[in-house]
Design a protein around this motif. Structure first.
Motif, PDB file in Angstrom:
ATOM      1  N   GLU A  12       0.836  -1.194   0.000  1.00  0.00           N
ATOM      2  CA  GLU A  12       0.000   0.000   0.000  1.00  0.00           C
ATOM      3  C   GLU A  12       0.872   1.245   0.000  1.00  0.00           C
ATOM      4  O   GLU A  12       1.906   1.305   0.674  1.00  0.00           O
ATOM      5  CB  GLU A  12      -0.914   0.037   1.230  1.00  0.00           C
ATOM      6  CG  GLU A  12      -2.075  -0.927   1.144  1.00  0.00           C
ATOM      7  CD  GLU A  12      -3.091  -0.711   2.256  1.00  0.00           C
ATOM      8  OE1 GLU A  12      -4.218  -1.215   2.120  1.00  0.00           O
ATOM      9  OE2 GLU A  12      -2.745  -0.046   3.250  1.00  0.00           O
ATOM     10  N   SER A  13       0.441   2.217  -0.784  1.00  0.00           N
ATOM     11  CA  SER A  13       1.074   3.531  -0.777  1.00  0.00           C
ATOM     12  C   SER A  13      -0.022   4.565  -0.628  1.00  0.00           C
ATOM     13  O   SER A  13      -1.192   4.220  -0.439  1.00  0.00           O
ATOM     14  CB  SER A  13       1.840   3.754  -2.089  1.00  0.00           C
ATOM     15  OG  SER A  13       0.918   3.927  -3.151  1.00  0.00           O
ATOM     16  N   ASP A  14       0.345   5.813  -0.735  1.00  0.00           N
ATOM     17  CA  ASP A  14      -0.673   6.861  -0.652  1.00  0.00           C
ATOM     18  C   ASP A  14      -1.491   6.958  -1.922  1.00  0.00           C
ATOM     19  O   ASP A  14      -2.469   7.687  -1.988  1.00  0.00           O
ATOM     20  CB  ASP A  14      -0.031   8.218  -0.349  1.00  0.00           C
ATOM     21  CG  ASP A  14       0.999   8.599  -1.392  1.00  0.00           C
ATOM     22  OD1 ASP A  14       1.445   7.700  -2.140  1.00  0.00           O
ATOM     23  OD2 ASP A  14       1.371   9.779  -1.446  1.00  0.00           O
ATOM     24  N   LYS A  15      -1.105   6.186  -2.954  1.00  0.00           N
ATOM     25  CA  LYS A  15      -1.816   6.241  -4.226  1.00  0.00           C
ATOM     26  C   LYS A  15      -2.702   5.023  -4.467  1.00  0.00           C
ATOM     27  O   LYS A  15      -3.764   5.134  -5.061  1.00  0.00           O
ATOM     28  CB  LYS A  15      -0.827   6.362  -5.397  1.00  0.00           C
ATOM     29  CG  LYS A  15      -0.078   7.683  -5.436  1.00  0.00           C
ATOM     30  CD  LYS A  15       0.765   7.756  -6.683  1.00  0.00           C
ATOM     31  CE  LYS A  15       1.481   9.104  -6.774  1.00  0.00           C
ATOM     32  NZ  LYS A  15       2.318   9.199  -7.980  1.00  0.00           N
ATOM     33  N   ALA A  16      -2.243   3.852  -4.023  1.00  0.00           N
ATOM     34  CA  ALA A  16      -2.989   2.647  -4.380  1.00  0.00           C
ATOM     35  C   ALA A  16      -2.588   1.485  -3.501  1.00  0.00           C
ATOM     36  O   ALA A  16      -1.605   1.543  -2.761  1.00  0.00           O
ATOM     37  CB  ALA A  16      -2.747   2.280  -5.847  1.00  0.00           C
ATOM     38  N   SER A  17      -3.387   0.418  -3.581  1.00  0.00           N
ATOM     39  CA  SER A  17      -3.078  -0.862  -2.961  1.00  0.00           C
ATOM     40  C   SER A  17      -2.812  -1.849  -4.089  1.00  0.00           C
ATOM     41  O   SER A  17      -3.591  -1.934  -5.034  1.00  0.00           O
ATOM     42  CB  SER A  17      -4.244  -1.347  -2.105  1.00  0.00           C
ATOM     43  OG  SER A  17      -4.521  -0.434  -1.078  1.00  0.00           O
ATOM     44  N   VAL A  18      -1.719  -2.589  -3.984  1.00  0.00           N
ATOM     45  CA  VAL A  18      -1.310  -3.495  -5.053  1.00  0.00           C
ATOM     46  C   VAL A  18      -1.009  -4.858  -4.462  1.00  0.00           C
ATOM     47  O   VAL A  18      -0.269  -4.962  -3.479  1.00  0.00           O
ATOM     48  CB  VAL A  18      -0.053  -2.963  -5.788  1.00  0.00           C
ATOM     49  CG1 VAL A  18       0.370  -3.933  -6.874  1.00  0.00           C
ATOM     50  CG2 VAL A  18      -0.332  -1.599  -6.378  1.00  0.00           C
ATOM     51  N   GLU A  19      -1.605  -5.900  -5.055  1.00  0.00           N
ATOM     52  CA  GLU A  19      -1.267  -7.263  -4.674  1.00  0.00           C
ATOM     53  C   GLU A  19      -0.177  -7.768  -5.613  1.00  0.00           C
ATOM     54  O   GLU A  19      -0.337  -7.743  -6.828  1.00  0.00           O
ATOM     55  CB  GLU A  19      -2.505  -8.163  -4.750  1.00  0.00           C
ATOM     56  CG  GLU A  19      -3.543  -7.826  -3.676  1.00  0.00           C
ATOM     57  CD  GLU A  19      -4.714  -8.794  -3.676  1.00  0.00           C
ATOM     58  OE1 GLU A  19      -4.716  -9.706  -4.530  1.00  0.00           O
ATOM     59  OE2 GLU A  19      -5.611  -8.645  -2.819  1.00  0.00           O
ATOM     60  N   VAL A  20       0.932  -8.214  -5.026  1.00  0.00           N
ATOM     61  CA  VAL A  20       2.059  -8.695  -5.833  1.00  0.00           C
ATOM     62  C   VAL A  20       1.862 -10.184  -6.096  1.00  0.00           C
ATOM     63  O   VAL A  20       1.795 -10.984  -5.160  1.00  0.00           O
ATOM     64  CB  VAL A  20       3.393  -8.459  -5.108  1.00  0.00           C
ATOM     65  CG1 VAL A  20       4.549  -8.996  -5.949  1.00  0.00           C
ATOM     66  CG2 VAL A  20       3.582  -6.981  -4.820  1.00  0.00           C
ATOM     67  N   PRO A  21       1.750 -10.583  -7.383  1.00  0.00           N
ATOM     68  CA  PRO A  21       1.522 -11.995  -7.702  1.00  0.00           C
ATOM     69  C   PRO A  21       2.835 -12.762  -7.808  1.00  0.00           C
ATOM     70  O   PRO A  21       3.905 -12.188  -8.029  1.00  0.00           O
ATOM     71  CB  PRO A  21       0.821 -11.934  -9.053  1.00  0.00           C
ATOM     72  CG  PRO A  21       1.404 -10.715  -9.697  1.00  0.00           C
ATOM     73  CD  PRO A  21       1.713  -9.743  -8.585  1.00  0.00           C
ATOM     74  N   SER A  22       2.739 -14.080  -7.690  1.00  0.00           N
ATOM     75  CA  SER A  22       3.896 -14.943  -7.883  1.00  0.00           C
ATOM     76  C   SER A  22       4.150 -15.126  -9.367  1.00  0.00           C
ATOM     77  O   SER A  22       3.212 -15.247 -10.164  1.00  0.00           O
ATOM     78  CB  SER A  22       3.661 -16.308  -7.232  1.00  0.00           C
ATOM     79  OG  SER A  22       4.732 -17.185  -7.516  1.00  0.00           O
ATOM     80  N   THR A  23       5.404 -15.135  -9.745  1.00  0.00           N
ATOM     81  CA  THR A  23       5.755 -15.329 -11.154  1.00  0.00           C
ATOM     82  C   THR A  23       5.919 -16.808 -11.505  1.00  0.00           C
ATOM     83  O   THR A  23       6.069 -17.135 -12.673  1.00  0.00           O
ATOM     84  CB  THR A  23       7.068 -14.589 -11.470  1.00  0.00           C
ATOM     85  OG1 THR A  23       8.090 -15.026 -10.548  1.00  0.00           O
ATOM     86  CG2 THR A  23       6.887 -13.090 -11.306  1.00  0.00           C
ATOM     87  N   VAL A  24       5.894 -17.676 -10.481  1.00  0.00           N
ATOM     88  CA  VAL A  24       6.074 -19.115 -10.714  1.00  0.00           C
ATOM     89  C   VAL A  24       5.160 -19.914  -9.785  1.00  0.00           C
ATOM     90  O   VAL A  24       4.579 -19.373  -8.837  1.00  0.00           O
ATOM     91  CB  VAL A  24       7.541 -19.544 -10.457  1.00  0.00           C
ATOM     92  CG1 VAL A  24       8.488 -18.940 -11.456  1.00  0.00           C
ATOM     93  CG2 VAL A  24       7.962 -19.187  -9.039  1.00  0.00           C
TER      94      VAL A  24
END
Length: 654
Positions: free
Chosen positions: A151-163
C-alpha cells in the motif's frame, strides 16, 4: 554479414534508436544503432559497406556485447561469406565436445529444485508499505497467486507470484517499507528451472554465425501484438492520472498499466497478457472512455520452440526473425514521429539542445513534452538521465492539472475569474485531491436539474431500542450493526412500491425508465473525498446481510480497493452525516438518478402524544429529488411512508 554489439564498457545497454531501415544502402562507419546506458550514449558504426538486409532488434530492447543487431548484404563479400559458411561444418564438429560441457552442467538444474526470488515490481511510487502477507512458509502456490499486499498513498497493489511452487522463505514482514527490486518472498520450484537450459542452448552452436543468430530469436519471442483497451469504468469518461509502465517494460498478467480517475473512484487498469510494452497510446491528463486503445503489448510465446527451430542453422534463424523484426521497426518509427512532432515548440526544442543530455533522453523529452532545462539532473557533470525525466513527469502529475480546471469552469456555467486578493492579505493555495478534482464536472451537472428537497422527521425510538438489543450478538460475530442497515432495508422496500424514485428520465424527456432491480449507492467519506460504492439488491437481503456488506464496502472505499463494478449501476443513493452534527441538509441528486436521501444525526426531542410531551428519538430525513420526474406531493408521500416504516419496522413483514 552480421553486425554485433561491441564492447561498450557496461554489461547491458538499451536500444534507444534505430538509425537505419531495411533496404538502406550504408557505407563503412555509418552509424546504425544508438545504444544508451546509465553511463553514456553510443552509436554503433557499420564495419562494412552494404545494404541493410534485416534488423534483429527493436527500440527498447536490452542488449549485451555480442548481440546481433542487424544483417548486412555486402556486394563483394557475399560469395566469400557463403564459402565460409559451407566450410564451417568442421569447426562446428570441433566444438561439439565443448558444447556437451555446458549442457551437462545445466542438467542438475533441471532435476533439482530452484529457488526463485519474487521482487517488488514497479508500482508507480518510490516506496510502499507491506500491508499484509497473504501466504505462509511451506504453502503451495500457483503462478499469479497473490503473495503480498503493498500500500502507498496512491494505491493498494497485490504482488503476484511469477512461478508455481512452495514458499521457501518470507523476506519481509508486515509494516516494512519496500521499493522496486526488493526481494519479498523466495519460492522453491522445480518447473521454473526449465528456462535455465535455454541459455546454454543459445551458446551451443559455438560458431559466431550460429550463436549470434540464435540470440535475436529469444528477443523475437512475442507470439503477437495484443491491444489493451480501457475497460468499462462505470462512467462515460475518466482522466488518465498516471502511466505506470514505459515502452520496453516487461509486464506480467494483471500488472497495472495505467491509473484512471473519475468522479467516482481511482482505478488501475491491468494487463490481460504477459509480454513487453510495445507502445503506449495515452498521455497523462487525457480523457478516455471504454474501448479507447491504451497500450500495445507484444505477448510472450514459448521460448523453447523457436530456439529448437533455430538450432539447425543460421538460415532458418534468419528466415524466422526477419518478418518479425522488420514490421516492429516500421511500427515504432511512425509512433515516435507522431508522438514527438508537436509536443514542444521550436523555441523549446532549441532550449533543450543547450542542455547536456544524450539522444535517447532528448527523444524521450520530445515525446513527453518535457523542457529539459526544468529537469533536476542526477548524472555526472549535470547530465540529464532518463530517470530524471521520469521523476520530473511524475512530480508534474501530482501538481494541479490545468485542463480539468478549465473543463470544470466551462461546466460551471461560465463563472468569472477570481479577483486579485493580494491587496487583502493574499491567499494560500491548497490543492484539491485528485478525486475532488474529477468530481467537479459530475457535481456541476446538478446545475441542470430542477432540484427540490423534502424534509421530515422519523421517530426511531423503538427501532433504536431493538438495535441496541441486537448489536451485542452482532458484535460477537464481528459485525457492526448501525441504524443505516435498517434505513437501507426500509428504503429498498419502499422503492419497490414507488418505482419512479429509482428510475431515470429518458433522454428525450418524454418518459421515465423504470429499473427492474434496486442497486443502492451508499456515500462513504474517505481522506481523498466522497465515493459512492453500490449495495446490490438490498430488498432481497436480511438486515444482517446488509450490515455485513455495508461494512465491507466502507472498508474497501477507505482502503482504495473498490473495483469499477463496485461503483456501477446505482439507481438511488443514501448519504449520511452520521454523528458529525447538523439538523438537516440538501443533498445533491447524483445524475442520472432522480432522488437521494440525506440522513442527519438523530436527537431526543419532546413530542406531544395527545396527553403530554414525551422524549422521543427523532431522525431528520432530507429527500432531494428531480422535479421533472417527481412531484412535491409524491415526495411528501414517499418520506411519510418512510417515517412510518422506521417507526415500526415490523410493517416490513406484512
Amino acid at each position: 554479414m552480421q553486425i554485433t554489439t561491441p564492447d561498450i564498457g557496461v554489461d547491458k545497454a538499451t536500444v534507444a534508436e534505430i538509425l537505419v531501415k531495411v533496404g538502406d544502402s550504408i557505407a563503412e562507419n555509418d552509424s546504425l544503432v544508438l545504444l544508451e546506458s546509465d553511463k553514456a550514449s553510443v552509436e554503433v558504426p557499420s564495419t562494412s559497406a552494404g545494404v541493410v538486409k534485416s534488423i534483429l532488434i527493436k527500440e527498447g530492447d536490452s542488449v549485451t556485447e555480442g548481440t546481433v543487431l542487424l544483417e548486412l548484404e555486402t556486394a563483394g563479400a557475399a560469395p566469400a561469406a557463403k564459402a565460409e559458411e559451407v566450410a564451417k561444418p568442421a569447426p562446428v564438429a570441433e566444438t561439439a565436445a565443448p558444447v556437451a560441457a555446458p549442457q551437462t552442467v545445466a542438467q542438475p538444474a533441471v532435476t533439482s529444485s530452484q529457488v526463485v526470488e519474487v521482487q517488488v515490481p514497479d508500482i508507480g511510487v518510490e516506496k510502499a508499505l507491506v500491508a499484509e502477507i497473504l501466504v505462509k512458509v511451506g504453502e503451495s502456490i500457483a503462478e499469479n497467486d497473490s503473495l503480498v499486499l503493498l500500500e502507498s498513498d496512491k494505491a493498494s497493489v497485490e504482488v503476484p507470484s511469477t512461478v508455481s511452487g512452495t514458499i521457501e522463505s518470507i523476506e519481509v514482514k508486515q509494516g516494512d517499507s519496500v521499493k522496486e527490486g526488493v526481494v519479498l518472498i523466495k519460492v522453491k520450484t522445480t518447473s521454473a528451472a526449465a528456462p535455465a537450459p535455454v541459455a546454454p542452448s543459445v551458446e551451443t552452436p559455438a560458431p559466431a554465425a550460429v550463436a549470434q543468430a540464435a540470440a535475436p530469436v529469444q528477443q523475437a519471442q512475442p507470439a503477437g501484438d495484443v491491444e489493451i483497451q480501457v475497460p468499462d469504468l462505470g462512467v462515460d469518461k475518466a482522466v488518465v492520472a498516471e502511466i505506470l509502465v514505459q515502452v520496453g517494460d516487461k509486464v506480467e498478467v494483471d500488472q497495472s498499466l495505467v491509473v484512471v480517475e473519475s468522479d467516482k473512484a481511482t482505478v488501475e487498469v491491468p494487463s490481460t497478457v504477459a509480454g513487453v510494452v510495445k507502445a503506449i497510446h495515452l498521455q497523462s491528463g487525457q480523457s478516455v472512455s471504454q474501448g479507447v486503445l491504451l497500450a500495445t503489448i507484444a505477448a510472450e510465446g514459448q521460448a523453447a520452440a523457436p530456439v529448437a527451430a533455430a538450432t539447425p542453422g543460421p538460415a532458418a534463424t534468419k528466415a524466422e526473425t526477419v518478418p518479425m523484426a522488420a514490421p516492429a521497426a516500421k511500427v515504432e518509427a511512425p509512433v515516435a514521429a507522431t508522438q514527438g512532432a508537436d509536443k514542444l515548440t521550436k523555441e523549446q526544442q532549441a532550449a533543450n539542445a543547450k542542455v547536456y543530455a544524450g539522444p535517447a533522453v532528448r527523444k524521450l523529452a520530445r515525446e513527453l513534452g518535457v523542457i529539459l532545462a526544468q529537469v533536476k539532473t542526477s548524472g555526472e557533470h549535470g547530465r540529464v538521465m532518463k530517470d530524471d525525466v521520469y521523476a520530473y513527469v511524475k512530480q508534474r502529475l501530482t501538481a494541479p492539472v490545468e485542463a480539468p480546471k478549465a473543463a470544470a469552469a466551462a461546466v460551471a456555467s461560465g463563472l468569472p475569474s477570481l479577483p486579485d486578493f493580494s491587496a487583502f492579505g493574499g491567499v494560500e493555495e491548497k490543492v484539491l485531491t485528485r478525486l475532488q478534482q474529477v468530481s467537479i464536472p459530475q457535481l456541476s451537472l446538478n446545475n441542470f436539474i430542477p432540484q427540490v428537497t423534502q424534509f421530515d422527521l422519523a421517530d426511531i425510538t423503538e427501532l433504536e431500542t431493538w438495535r441496541n438489543d441486537l448489536k451485542g450478538n452482532f458484535k460477537k460475530e464481528g459485525i457492526s450493526l448501525t441504524i443505516m442497515a435498517f434505513i437501507i432495508k426500509a428504503v429498498a422496500h419502499l422503492l419497490k412500491e414507488e418505482r419512479e424514485f429509482a428510475g431515470h428520465l429518458a433522454d428525450d424527456g418524454k418518459s421515465v425508465l423504470l429499473r427492474n432491480e434496486i442497486h443502492m449507492g451508499i456515500a462513504v467519506a474517505t481522506p481523498d473525498g466522497l465515493t459512492v460504492p453500490v449495495l446490490r439488491n438490498p430488498d432481497q437481503k436480511t438486515i444482517k446481510q446488509i450490515a455485513v456488506e455495508l461494512g465491507e464496502l466502507s472498508k474497501k472505499a477507505r482502503d482504495k480497493k473498490l473495483s469499477p463494478k463496485d461503483l456501477q449501476g446505482a439507481n438511488f443513493t443514501i448519504t449520511s452525516l452520521g454523528a458529525i452534527g447538523g439538523t438537516a441538509f440538501t443533498p445533491l441528486v447524483n445524475w442520472p438518478q432522480v432522488a437521494i436521501l440525506g440522513i442527519s444525526p438523530a436527537t431526543m426531542q419532546p413530542v406531544w402524544n395527545g396527553k403530554e410531551f414525551e422524549p422521543r428519538l427523532m431522525l431528520p430525513l432530507s429527500l432531494s429529488y428531480d422535479h421533472r420526474v417527481i412531484n412535491g406531493a409524491d415526495a411528501a408521500r414517499f418520506s411519510n411512508k418512510l417515517t412510518k416504516l422506521l417507526a415500526d419496522i415490523r410493517s416490513l413483514l406484512l
